[in-house]
Design an enzyme around this catalytic site. Structure first.
Site, PDB file in Angstrom:
ATOM      1  N   CYS A  39       8.907  35.893 -44.494  1.00 49.60           N
ATOM      2  CA  CYS A  39       8.145  36.233 -43.300  1.00 49.60           C
ATOM      3  C   CYS A  39       8.127  37.711 -42.997  1.00 49.60           C
ATOM      4  O   CYS A  39       7.417  38.162 -42.118  1.00 49.60           O
ATOM      5  CB  CYS A  39       8.709  35.483 -42.093  1.00 49.60           C
ATOM      6  N   ASP A  41      10.829  39.556 -41.995  1.00 45.30           N
ATOM      7  CA  ASP A  41      11.883  40.001 -41.078  1.00 45.30           C
ATOM      8  C   ASP A  41      12.864  40.911 -41.814  1.00 45.30           C
ATOM      9  O   ASP A  41      13.095  40.766 -43.012  1.00 45.30           O
ATOM     10  CB  ASP A  41      12.659  38.789 -40.534  1.00 45.30           C
ATOM     11  N   CYS A  64      11.671  37.809 -35.401  1.00 41.88           N
ATOM     12  CA  CYS A  64      11.322  36.938 -34.284  1.00 41.88           C
ATOM     13  C   CYS A  64      12.546  36.625 -33.432  1.00 41.88           C
ATOM     14  O   CYS A  64      13.662  37.044 -33.728  1.00 41.88           O
ATOM     15  CB  CYS A  64      10.710  35.655 -34.801  1.00 41.88           C
ATOM     16  N   CYS A 108      16.046  32.301 -40.729  1.00 42.49           N
ATOM     17  CA  CYS A 108      16.548  33.423 -39.944  1.00 42.49           C
ATOM     18  C   CYS A 108      18.078  33.467 -40.004  1.00 42.49           C
ATOM     19  O   CYS A 108      18.675  34.545 -40.058  1.00 42.49           O
ATOM     20  CB  CYS A 108      16.121  33.295 -38.485  1.00 42.49           C
TER      21      CYS A 108
END
Ligand SMILES: Cc1ncc(COP(=O)(O)O)c(C=O)c1O
Ligand SMILES: Cc1ncc(COP(=O)(O)O)c(C=O)c1O
Lengths: 142, 423, 423, 142
Positions: A39, A41, A64, A108
């Site tokens: 993503c 990140d 996020c 994450c």
């Protein structure tokens, strides 16, 4: 926040809104920065290590809400642990401590694990002598 | 805390007068429009009036050219597949712009699995499709061209009248998805040269549960939901009468208030973008500048060095409702294909936020958003390793390069071990 | 004039409590369920609760097995085509009963044009499907069996549990259209052995604009309306939240009141049929006798020597709302395919009337209908050349033959120069 | 009927609810009964003819509202006409007099025309002498 609807549970929201250990460590003993290919990140963890034990930890995150909360929680969890313990740290601990993450956001917590390990590796690289008790088992089991 | 709703692209509140018009159709005039008794006949009248309201909004010749579906997605599916299936023997090639909505893109992909081929016409960095590329894409097997009026993400207004002329010359039906324009900009199906036009009144203060498809009476279209002979045999299933009635009222009001709404939001749009630009460094507007090339209600920004979901959540916690095209907000972890199509740097796509204005927003709202968003950006940049690295000269800005350090994307690729997707 | 609504098969009034539950979702909680801010998150909660209500009504294991569509027709299309496309590589053969609703029949016909084959399993004179014929129809290429629970025209309750056992043994998914049963009879997806079940809450006092599809978590199903990733990627398009919420309340109330409603209408059904039978000569009940083989809310009659549309119109002018399967009421001028499938004489199909009871009908209603209908029959028979010819012995009755004169159909064929269709 | 919704216009509804000339004629001079293959409707028209002119007409119809209205209107229209005029009668007259019929119901007016013509043919068959002025033009034009 009683009648506020949230995307994440209240623990995640709390760590997102009031992140613990946010920032950089002056004179960090190990710094790891990793990115999620999935993503985009990016997470950075800095460690202060004394006597084989993590004395302090800080994070910075481009990502996020759950990425921020994951790094906040991860730094909370690893403070006080030995290098060896920290090397065995798993993203699952972050997920559990956060009371769960949506399936699509589990990566994450993986990123937090990876950032921590990158910071530990950095420390080990800078302090090869400390690697002995940590890195040794690896070649054996490999 | 102030509440500012800036996501009119996703949903709008129902007009009170539309609700009042719908009310009797729930428990009192509850009949099925197919029934031949009082209860059915009464709602047939309402159905006809509702069709007339939609026809008036888009300047259709007759209300018989209006078909009701369940939403904009179904209308898009019906337009694409209904025309493709109807013209199967003539040819199996479609042409669409690269920035159509997923309801169009995925309908086309489905047809590709069934043996159709499709050309996706590229757009420039502001989202305008290339008329030359479009012209070049047409073949004798082309049975449909699909180009949206206004882009749902970045507000680009496509040159649909020009596209219409090209299609008319080539004798190929044109389908225009007006979901992001109807009720906000004038839509004239005849001036567009469109054979099919779709939109959804829930985007302009009508109810959810109804979509509209205009079909020129000479365009061939077959049904894709099969069953009874409702909607002239082109959409089976019990009509959602209350929603259709409410949508009619919303269309009537939108037609009346169109100019006022457009100029109101255009003013706010200018104020919002200028305010953000002045207040926040390293911020970029995606899509055309506010003016004739851009829908008056849309602002799409990329704020550098921070990610979109975090921006969205902090906005929400401060009472501001917005959307984002960042990969983190999508279930597929992909950035908006529109941002990819305009060639936006992945780092900027990650920092994306979509703000869509509505008739009830005020200047005070806008000022609150500017101030609050500046604080949010400050907070998130304070947490961002990228901002810090930018300040230390490790990486450079995409928006305003200083010629110092490597690019964000290079850096991201280096730390993730793989190139970031989309770049 | 008394008003008696006897067309609950076509539409039901919305429950006041369902309307009240829906109300805030129009103007106040108007968000899009895909939005990540307050407005979106709030309606997500409502969506989940609504799914739970539907799951409870049909005894699904989890609310994640519930998908919302726009109506029963779309649910049927999704069940048939979604399973067919998902299993395309496994086989392209379908098995359906001959008396499925047009939404099933026409979905199957569409697939036949795309290369699928389909076996239509015949039914007997009461509408029951033949289990042996069904068993015999299954092939290694069969990827779906579709059998409805209750027939929408003649109320026949199919032996779906037996069908489920046959399908389970054969390892073929079973789709059960429960549109005419859900909310009126117990529906237990697991006891049925069904992989897919569809119905529409507007048939049991829920709102129009929403259909339900249950899918067992192991059944393969692909989307047929393409676009966003709503409904777990199986139904794109903005969710009709108010209707979904109202449907949830209707399901909750239906689950609670099911037994009471069923026994109430069953009593009226008996009274209505017995009354008609006693009062009107040459009248026939189509479908099984009231009892365990027939839905408790349906009466389907054929009144000899007169046509159905006239009966329907005169009923309406006397305040009685009913439906008919006569060819004169259909846009295609064809008699109901259900009446054709049970082999009903064309003359009787022409004189068809469908009366469906609801929770608010009373014995007084029923008595008024019997008396009024007797007068209507008298009036129309007075106008009918066939009645006169029957009385003069030129033609005979199909229902109670006297052995005098030729049959109605022979007579009709003679005067029209061609055989009546359907015979 | 002010706030009553109707499937047909008010003229059609009136002829359906209050049909004119419904019944049979005792000692009819011509009777025609025809059926519509399309939908199964059946219509019967009886005529009383005197001096080459239709003195009276009656109908009986098995069919939908518009079939009943069409036969009612047709019998109204043809009363007083000569055989020749009646032979040129067209369903269009019925549709117009009724103020229009839904497209799918136009065949009902055709049935009325056919029933009338069948009754006239029956009369001509019974009274061959009357056929002269009527039937003659046909072979010529054929
Ligand atoms: C341009 C465009 N087309 C189609 C759609 C699909 O419409 P709906 O959400 O009503 O299904 C949308 C939805 O946002 C859209 O923006
Ligand atoms: C058995 C059956 N299936 C499907 C449908 C279609 O449902 P809907 O009218 O909600 O589209 C009906 C409608 O009457 C039905 O009776």
């Amino acid at each position: 926040m009683s009648d506020t609807y949230t995307l994440y549970n209240s623990t995640v929201m709390d760590h997102f809104m009031n992140p613990r250990n946010m920032g950089d460590l002056k004179d960090a003993d190990g710094v790891g920065e990793v990115g999620a290919a999935a993503c985009g990140d990016i997470m950075k963890i800095s460690l202060k290590i004394k006597g084989g034990r993590i004395e302090d930890a800080r994070f910075k995150t481009f990502g996020c809400g759950s990425a921020i909360a994951s790094s906040s929680m991860a730094t909370e969890l690893i403070k006080g642990r030995t290098i060896e313990e920290a090397m065995n740290f798993s993203n699952q601990e972050v997920v559990e401590a956060l009371g769960g993450l949506p399936p699509v956001k589990i990566h994450c917590s993986v990123l937090a694990e990876e950032a921590l390990k990158a910071a530990l590796e950095d420390y080990v690289k800078r302090n090869p002598e400390s690697a002995a008790p940590v890195a040794k088992p690896e070649p054996v089991s490999a | 805390m102030r509440n500012v709703y800036l996501d009119h692209q996703s949903a709008t509140p129902l007009l009170p007068e539309a609700f009042e018009a719908m009310r009797p159709f729930f428990t009192e005039y509850f009949g099925n429009a197919s029934s031949l008794h009082q209860h059915g006949l009464r709602v047939r009248d309402a159905l006809k009036t509702a069709r007339q309201h939609q026809a008036a909004l888009i300047h259709a010749e007759s209300e018989e050219e209006i078909f009701f579906t369940s939403d904009g997605t179904e209308s898009a599916n019906l337009a694409i597949k209904g025309v493709a299936y109807a013209n199967e023997r003539k040819g199996k090639h479609l042409v669409v712009s690269a920035t159509e909505h997923p309801s169009v893109m995925n309908s086309v992909e489905f047809l590709e699995k069934q043996g159709w081929t499709c050309t996706r016409v590229p757009v420039d960095s502001q989202g305008f499709l290339s008329l030359d590329a479009l012209r070049g894409a047409l073949t004798p097997q082309t049975v449909l061209v699909a180009v949206h009026h206004v882009n749902h993400d970045i507000g680009t207004i496509q040159p649909v009248a020009d596209v219409g002329r090209i299609c008319t010359e080539a004798g190929i039906p044109l389908y225009v998805d007006c979901e992001a324009s109807a009720g906000w900009l004038p839509v004239d199906v005849r001036a567009m040269g469109a054979s099919l036009v779709s939109y959804s009144p829930h985007r302009f203060y009508g109810p959810k549960g109804v979509g509209v498809l205009y079909r020129h009476r000479r365009a061939r279209l077959v049904s894709i939901l099969h069953g009874g002979v409702q909607e002239g045999g082109r959409r089976a299933g019990t009509e959602n009468i209350p929603a259709i009635v409410g949508a009619g009222v919303a269309a009537e009001v939108a037609a009346r208030e169109l100019d006022g709404r457009a100029s109101h939001v255009a003013g706010l749009q200018q104020r919002l973008w200028q305010g953000l630009l002045q207040r926040i460094p390293y911020i970029k507007l995606n899509g055309p500048v506010p003016g004739p090339g851009r829908a008056p209600n849309n602002i799409n920004i990329s704020t550098e060095f921070i990610e979109g979901e975090g921006q969205l959540l902090l906005c929400d916690l401060n009472g501001i409702a917005v959307a984002s095209g960042s990969s983190c907000v999508s279930k597929s972890l992909k950035i908006s294909h529109v941002l990819a199509a305009i060639g936006l740097d992945h780092a900027l796509a990650q920092g994306n936020l979509i703000l869509t204005l509505g008739k009830d927003n005020t200047e005070t709202d806008v000022d609150y958003v500017i101030e609050t968003f500046a604080k949010i950006v400050g907070k998130l940049r304070g947490m961002s390793p990228m901002w810090d690295e930018f300040e230390r000269g490790v990486i450079d800005s995409v928006i305003a390069p200083r010629g110092i350090g490597r690019s964000f994307s290079e850096h991201a690729a280096a730390v993730s071990g793989k190139p970031a997707h989309g770049s």
